[in-house]
Design an enzyme around this catalytic site. Sequence first.
Site, PDB file in Angstrom:
ATOM      1  N   CYS A 100      -8.055   1.855   1.745  1.00 17.46           N
ATOM      2  CA  CYS A 100      -8.696   1.160   1.200  1.00 17.46           C
ATOM      3  C   CYS A 100      -8.594   0.755  -0.012  1.00 17.46           C
ATOM      4  CB  CYS A 100      -9.794   2.527   0.805  1.00 17.46           C
ATOM      5  SG  CYS A 100     -11.341   1.889   0.230  1.00 17.46           S
ATOM      6  N   SER A 149       0.796  -1.647  -0.643  1.00 14.55           N
ATOM      7  CA  SER A 149      -0.414   0.051   0.051  1.00 14.55           C
ATOM      8  C   SER A 149       0.721   0.980   0.363  1.00 14.55           C
ATOM      9  CB  SER A 149      -0.515   0.201   1.436  1.00 14.55           C
ATOM     10  OG  SER A 149      -1.850  -1.066   1.110  1.00 14.55           O
ATOM     11  N   HIS A 167     -15.080   0.069   3.946  1.00 10.35           N
ATOM     12  CA  HIS A 167     -15.070   1.469   4.299  1.00 10.35           C
ATOM     13  C   HIS A 167     -16.196   2.610   4.399  1.00 10.35           C
ATOM     14  CE1 HIS A 167     -10.773   0.350   3.986  1.00 10.35           C
ATOM     15  NE2 HIS A 167     -11.027   0.652   5.237  1.00 10.35           N
TER      16      HIS A 167
END
Length: 637
Positions: free
Chosen positions: A378, A320, A365
């Site tokens: 996310c 991420s 989310h």
Amino acid sequence: MSYWIGNDQKLPQARLSVAQYVIAGITLFLLIGFWKLQIIQSDYYAQLAERNSIRSIPIIAPRGRMLDREGRVLVDNYPSFSVLLLREDAKLLTQNLPVVAEGLGVPLEEIQQQVDASKNIPKFQPILIKPEATPADIAFIESHRADLPLLELLMVHRRRYPRDGFMAHAIGYVGEVSEKQIEASGGKLRPGDFAGKSGLERQYNETLMGSDGLRRVIVNSVGKEVGRLEHTEATPGKPIKLTIDYDLQVVAEAAMAGQKGAVVAVDPRTGEVLAMTSHPAPDPNAFAVRISREEWKRLNEDEDRPLLNRVIQAQLAPGSVFKVVMSTAMLESKLIPEDFSVYCPGYADFYGRMFKCHVFGKGGHGQVELHKAVVQSCDVFFYNVGKRLGIDRISYYAYQLGLGRRTGIDLPGEENGLVPSEEWKKRVFKQPWYAGETISVAVGQGATVTTPLQLARTVGGIALGGVFKQPHLLLEAKNVKEEDFPISENTTEKVTQAMFGVVNEGGTAAASRLEGIEFCGKTGTAQLISGEGLKKAGKQRRFTDNAWFVGYAPRRNPEIVVAVLVEHGVHGSTAAAPVARDIIKAYYDKKGAREKKQFTVDYRRYDLGAQPDVAQAPVAGKPETDAAVQREAGHHP
């Protein structure tokens, strides 16, 4: 009668003529040989005669020391002796080789192999048969000077490195030169010499080496020294001052103790590397003399790969952390509205396949826009961004921001990393790119691989508005390159504010928040194999996720950026972010103390050159050293 008299007169004259020609030829041959010996080859034979009475012994120049940015010694030298074998007298050598082997405690076969391997080396040049002489060896040689003139002691300066792999990959190590190095040196290196093999030792070998001197002595018929001639002193190598901050390096080493991974801290404004560690690491002191074949084999076959400098060579999926690049690409391309948002139920379907978010099964989310997507990391949001940008646009921005190519750091062996594209897959695999692959790349998975140093440079450059300095370890490095890929003020503001939120607005690294410091960053968790593959493998640790975190401070125009990789650390928030937090905390504590002129720690006891027998760098994991250093550096775990 006259006929026979005539024959008797002709026969002696013919014989006499032949004899005259033979004598003349021999005389001419001798004159030519004499002229050749006395005129043409006089210097050559004079040298041979001189070698019968004069012996030249090299004086090895000590290598230059390595210092941290404040002048504290990281790498030093200590005096030692090597044993040389003299080979001028072949008969004497053959007779005494067994005695030499026994006296030095070296297998006869090993010495014989060294002698055989040096057949092409001139006989007057001694060969190194034992790099590190023990006190017993020295006593043996000195007591047998008269009856065993084959041996000579050579004083050398061995490298003293910090213990237990402290900063080992950055420093590198020295080793005995190979045949290729000798050939490439243009006569500067000889068999038995030592030169840099890796890291800074190799990168700046010419600076660190210096020039050897020479000692000429007179010896008698049995090789015993009876007088001395001229003496040329060695020129020591030049010391080099590094960008490394010893205080931050200690914190980084301590934070990574017992873990497998890498840490690098860089000042993005200058490119100066403030700390660099890769674990596990070998002890370079094992290379300072001559490493055994068994130990070398063990290091190369170790599954943990201790010889790999993970800072510049670990090519792994960034997870991420790559979302920082995706956010920049989304805003700069202007193909997607700034207020673009998606609903995250914990998963998304693309091209007939379900892609999970990291909160899969927890309700998702909800409605997510860019800021929240970065703060909460996310996946669904960035799946959609990746689909809209396409792989080639992602590849373009990632490359321009510094991924998929070397940073240019002054260390040998840096890897490129990879950001895939359609052209890359066609060229390498002869296959077309599939749209579903872009979805994985959008969250730092798939074929995307980076190094910790690349991520540090990329994130720091984005926070600076698109200015990317070349990382370097030499403090006085000249011609430090700078790459500019201008990023709009709006993009820089939004991306840096999102990374601030990751730490300070209840994001994925909220537990690492620092009071009074604009600590920003991005966590990352990168899969090594798919979830299904992990189930089949029985959740073995070697297949568990890697943990990433890249953090910096302050939010705009950062002074320090830290990239942390913890292999099999699972979560960047718990395994990697605290490491970066500790280093940045130490940086600001030290900075604040200096501004108040209260930074008065006595570092002499940590100076590696102060006390050769005990003064080594603190070793990560040893409370008696680490705790004291961390307290004095302002670090409070």
